[in-house]
Write an enzyme that holds these catalytic residues in place. Structure first.
Site, short mmCIF file in Angstrom:
data_model
loop_
_atom_site.label_atom_id
_atom_site.label_comp_id
_atom_site.label_asym_id
_atom_site.label_seq_id
_atom_site.Cartn_x
_atom_site.Cartn_y
_atom_site.Cartn_z
N GLU A 8 0.81 -1.23 0.00
CA GLU A 8 0.00 0.00 0.00
C GLU A 8 0.85 1.28 0.00
O GLU A 8 0.63 2.18 0.81
CB GLU A 8 -0.99 -0.04 1.17
CG GLU A 8 -1.92 -1.24 1.06
CD GLU A 8 -2.82 -1.45 2.29
OE1 GLU A 8 -2.85 -0.61 3.18
OE2 GLU A 8 -3.51 -2.50 2.32
N ASN A 59 2.20 -4.60 -3.46
CA ASN A 59 0.85 -5.13 -3.23
C ASN A 59 -0.05 -3.98 -2.79
O ASN A 59 0.35 -3.15 -1.97
CB ASN A 59 0.95 -6.19 -2.11
CG ASN A 59 -0.34 -6.92 -1.84
OD1 ASN A 59 -0.97 -7.44 -2.77
ND2 ASN A 59 -0.78 -6.97 -0.58
N HIS A 107 -10.08 -6.54 -2.66
CA HIS A 107 -11.15 -6.39 -1.67
C HIS A 107 -12.34 -5.70 -2.36
O HIS A 107 -12.32 -4.50 -2.57
CB HIS A 107 -10.67 -5.53 -0.48
CG HIS A 107 -9.61 -6.20 0.33
ND1 HIS A 107 -9.85 -7.34 1.06
CD2 HIS A 107 -8.30 -5.89 0.53
CE1 HIS A 107 -8.73 -7.70 1.68
NE2 HIS A 107 -7.78 -6.85 1.37
N GLU A 129 -5.61 -10.93 -1.82
CA GLU A 129 -6.46 -10.77 -0.62
C GLU A 129 -7.94 -10.72 -1.00
O GLU A 129 -8.70 -9.90 -0.48
CB GLU A 129 -6.08 -9.49 0.13
CG GLU A 129 -4.63 -9.39 0.51
CD GLU A 129 -4.29 -8.14 1.33
OE1 GLU A 129 -5.20 -7.47 1.84
OE2 GLU A 129 -3.09 -7.85 1.47
N ASP A 145 -11.71 -10.80 -1.32
CA ASP A 145 -12.98 -11.04 -0.63
C ASP A 145 -14.05 -10.12 -1.21
O ASP A 145 -13.73 -9.15 -1.90
CB ASP A 145 -12.89 -10.96 0.91
CG ASP A 145 -12.29 -9.68 1.44
OD1 ASP A 145 -12.21 -8.68 0.70
OD2 ASP A 145 -11.90 -9.67 2.63
O1 G3I Z 1 -3.90 -8.84 18.52
C1 G3I Z 1 -4.94 -8.09 19.11
C2 G3I Z 1 -5.56 -8.85 20.25
O2 G3I Z 1 -4.58 -9.03 21.24
C3 G3I Z 1 -6.76 -8.05 20.78
O3 G3I Z 1 -7.40 -8.81 21.75
C4 G3I Z 1 -7.74 -7.74 19.66
C5 G3I Z 1 -8.90 -6.89 20.13
O4 G3I Z 1 -9.42 -6.13 19.08
O5 G3I Z 1 -7.07 -7.05 18.65
C6 G3I Z 1 -6.02 -7.82 18.07
O6 G3I Z 1 -5.42 -7.13 17.03
C7 G3I Z 1 -6.19 -7.01 15.84
C8 G3I Z 1 -5.50 -7.77 14.73
O7 G3I Z 1 -6.19 -7.55 13.51
C9 G3I Z 1 -5.44 -9.27 14.99
O8 G3I Z 1 -6.73 -9.79 15.05
C10 G3I Z 1 -6.29 -5.55 15.50
O9 G3I Z 1 -7.08 -4.88 16.47
C11 G3I Z 1 -6.91 -5.37 14.13
O10 G3I Z 1 -6.82 -4.01 13.76
C12 G3I Z 1 -6.18 -6.21 13.12
O11 G3I Z 1 -6.84 -6.05 11.87
C13 G3I Z 1 -6.11 -6.52 10.74
C14 G3I Z 1 -5.88 -5.37 9.77
O12 G3I Z 1 -5.23 -5.84 8.61
C15 G3I Z 1 -5.04 -4.29 10.44
O13 G3I Z 1 -4.60 -3.34 9.58
C16 G3I Z 1 -6.95 -7.58 10.05
O14 G3I Z 1 -7.05 -8.73 10.90
C17 G3I Z 1 -6.30 -7.98 8.72
O15 G3I Z 1 -7.18 -8.81 8.01
C18 G3I Z 1 -6.04 -6.73 7.88
O16 G3I Z 1 -5.39 -7.13 6.71
C19 G3I Z 1 -5.12 -6.13 5.73
C20 G3I Z 1 -3.88 -6.55 4.98
O17 G3I Z 1 -2.83 -6.80 5.87
C21 G3I Z 1 -3.46 -5.51 3.95
N1 G3I Z 1 -4.55 -5.20 3.07
C22 G3I Z 1 -5.81 -4.84 3.70
C23 G3I Z 1 -6.23 -5.93 4.69
C24 G3I Z 1 -7.57 -5.63 5.29
O18 G3I Z 1 -7.51 -4.45 6.07
#
Ligand code: G3I
Length: 318
Positions: free
Chosen positions: A131, A172, A208, A237, A239
Site C-alpha cells: 500500500e 501489493n 477487496h 487478498e 474477498d
Molecule cells: O492482537 C490483538 C488482540 O490481542 C486483541 O485482543 C484484539 C482486540 O481487538 O485485537 C487484536 O489485534 C487485531 C488484529 O487484527 C489481529 O486480530 C487488530 O485490532 C486489528 O486491527 C487487526 O486487523 C487486521 C488489519 O489488517 C489491520 O490493519 C486484520 O485482521 C487484517 O485482516 C487486515 O489485513 C489487511 C492486509 O494486511 C493488507 N490489506 C488490507 C487488509 C484488510 O484491512
C-alpha cells in the site's frame, strides 16, 4: 479446490488466522484440504514479529510456515513494509525524534533482512512494500516516505533480494483493480525501479471488493498492463463483502464477483495465484472494519460452502 489448482497450474490460497489454526480443528482441516498456498493474515507484520525493539516473536509466523510444510503448501510473506501494524516503539520513536532518519533506515534494513533470512527458501513470494500509493495516486505519506524519501522502495527490494535471492518480490495494494490514478502511479514506479535495475518480480492485487459497487470490469486488462512489464501477477487478498443481512440474491451476486475474478486471473498467463483473505465468515476482518457489512468469504461461519465457493469450483472446472 486443490485438485483444480493443480489442473490449472495455479496456487489457490487463503489468509490464515493463527489463533484459529491453533484452536479449531475444523478450521485447520478445511484450510489444508482446500488450499495450496497460505498467507499469514497478521502474524508476519512488524508489530507481530518485533513487538519490542530487538525482541523477536516468531511463534505465530513459524506456525503458518510449519503448517504449510506439513501440508505441501507454499507461502506468501505478508508484509515487510507497511504503514499499519507497526510496533509502538518504532512509531513513537520516530514521532518524538529519538529515532532519526539514519537510524530509521538502519532499523528498516535490519527488519527486512532479519525476516527474509529467517524464512529463506520457505517463502515463495514477499509483499515487500504494501500500500505505497494512496487513493489519489500519490505516494502514500508514511513514515517511510517522510523520513527516508521515495528511495525506500528500491532499498527494500534490494535488501530483500540479497537476503533470499530466490524469493519473488512484490508490490501489493488495493483498488489497483480499477483506480486509474493508482494504476498509473504503480506502472511508473515499476518502470522506474526496472530502469534502476531494482529486483521486482510481481504486482499483487488485493481484490477487496463489495457487491454494492460495480465489479471492476477492466481488471484483466489492468493485469495485462502489469504483466507486459514482465511481472508476475497475483490476486492476494480476495474477498467480496455485502451490506447485511445476507439474502440469496446477494450471495448470487457475490458468487458472480468471485467467479469473474478467478476468470480474469486465469485469462492472464502471468496470474498464477488466487488467494482469498480468509476463507470463512467465522474469521473475517470485514465486520470489524465496515459497519453493517460482512459475509465476505466463500464458506459460512460453520464452514459450509456458499454459492461463491461453488462458483469458484465451476469456474476452475471449465
Ligand atoms: O492482537 C490483538 C488482540 O490481542 C486483541 O485482543 C484484539 C482486540 O481487538 O485485537 C487484536 O489485534 C487485531 C488484529 O487484527 C489481529 O486480530 C487488530 O485490532 C486489528 O486491527 C487487526 O486487523 C487486521 C488489519 O489488517 C489491520 O490493519 C486484520 O485482521 C487484517 O485482516 C487486515 O489485513 C489487511 C492486509 O494486511 C493488507 N490489506 C488490507 C487488509 C484488510 O484491512
Amino acid at each position: 479446490m486443490r485438485d483444480l489448482a493443480r489442473k490449472h497450474g495455479i496456487r489457490i490460497g487463503s489468509a490464515v488466522d493463527v489463533a484459529a489454526l491453533r484452536a479449531e480443528a475444523d478450521y485447520r482441516h478445511v484450510l489444508n484440504r482446500e488450499f495450496t498456498h497460505l498467507t499469514a493474515e497478521n502474524a508476519m507484520k512488524w508489530e507481530s514479529v518485533e513487538p519490542e525493539r530487538g525482541v523477536y516473536t516468531w511463534d505465530d509466523a513459524d506456525a503458518v510456515v510449519a503448517n504449510a510444510r506439513r501440508n505441501g503448501q507454499q507461502v506468501r510473506g505478508h508484509t515487510l513494509i507497511w504503514h499499519n501494524q507497526l510496533p509502538g516503539w518504532l512509531t513513537s520513536g520516530v514521532e518524538d525524534g529519538s529515532i532519526g532518519p539514519a537510524e530509521l533506515r538502519k532499523i528498516l534494513r535490519e527488519h527486512v533482512q532479519t525476516q527474509v533470512r529467517r524464512y529463506k527458501g520457505k517463502i515463495r513470494a514477499w509483499d515487500v512494500v504494501n500500500e505505497a500509493v494512496d487513493d489519489d495516486g500519490n505516494m502514500r505519506q508514511t513514515i517511510w516516505l517522510q523520513h527516508l524519501g521515495p528511495g525506500y522502495i528500491a532499498d527494500a527490494f534490494r535488501w530483500a533480494r540479497a537476503a533470499d535471492p530466490r524469493a519473488k518480490l512484490y508490490l501489493n495494494d488495493y483498488n489497483v483493480e480499477w483506480n486509474q490514478g493508482k494504476i498509473d502511479r504503480y506502472l511508473s514506479i515499476i518502470q522506474e525501479l526496472q530502469a534502476q535495475r531494482v529486483p521486482i518480480d510481481g504486482m499483487g492485487f488485493q481484490g477487496h471488493l463489495g457487491i454494492q459497487y460495480d465489479y471492476p470490469g477492466d481488471w484483466a486488462n489492468v493485469m495485462r498492463r502489469f504483466a507486459a512489464l514482465g511481472l508476475e501477477i497475483a490476486v492476494t487478498e480476495m474477498d467480496v463483502r455485502m451490506v447485511l443481512p445476507v439474502t440469496p440474491e446477494k450471495l448470487a451476486t457475490q458468487a458472480e464477483y468471485y467467479s469473474r475474478a478467478l476468470t480474469d486471473c486465469l485469462s492472464v498467463k502471468a496470474c498464477r495465484e488466487f488467494t482469498v483473505w480468509g476463507y470463512t465468515d467465522r474469521h473475517s476482518w470485514v465486520p470489524g472494519w465496515f459497519d453493517g457489512e460482512g459475509a465476505a468469504c466463500i464458506l459460512d461461519e460453520n464452514l459450509r460452502p456458499k454459492p461463491a465457493y461453488q462458483a469458484l469450483l465451476a469456474t476452475a472446472r471449465r
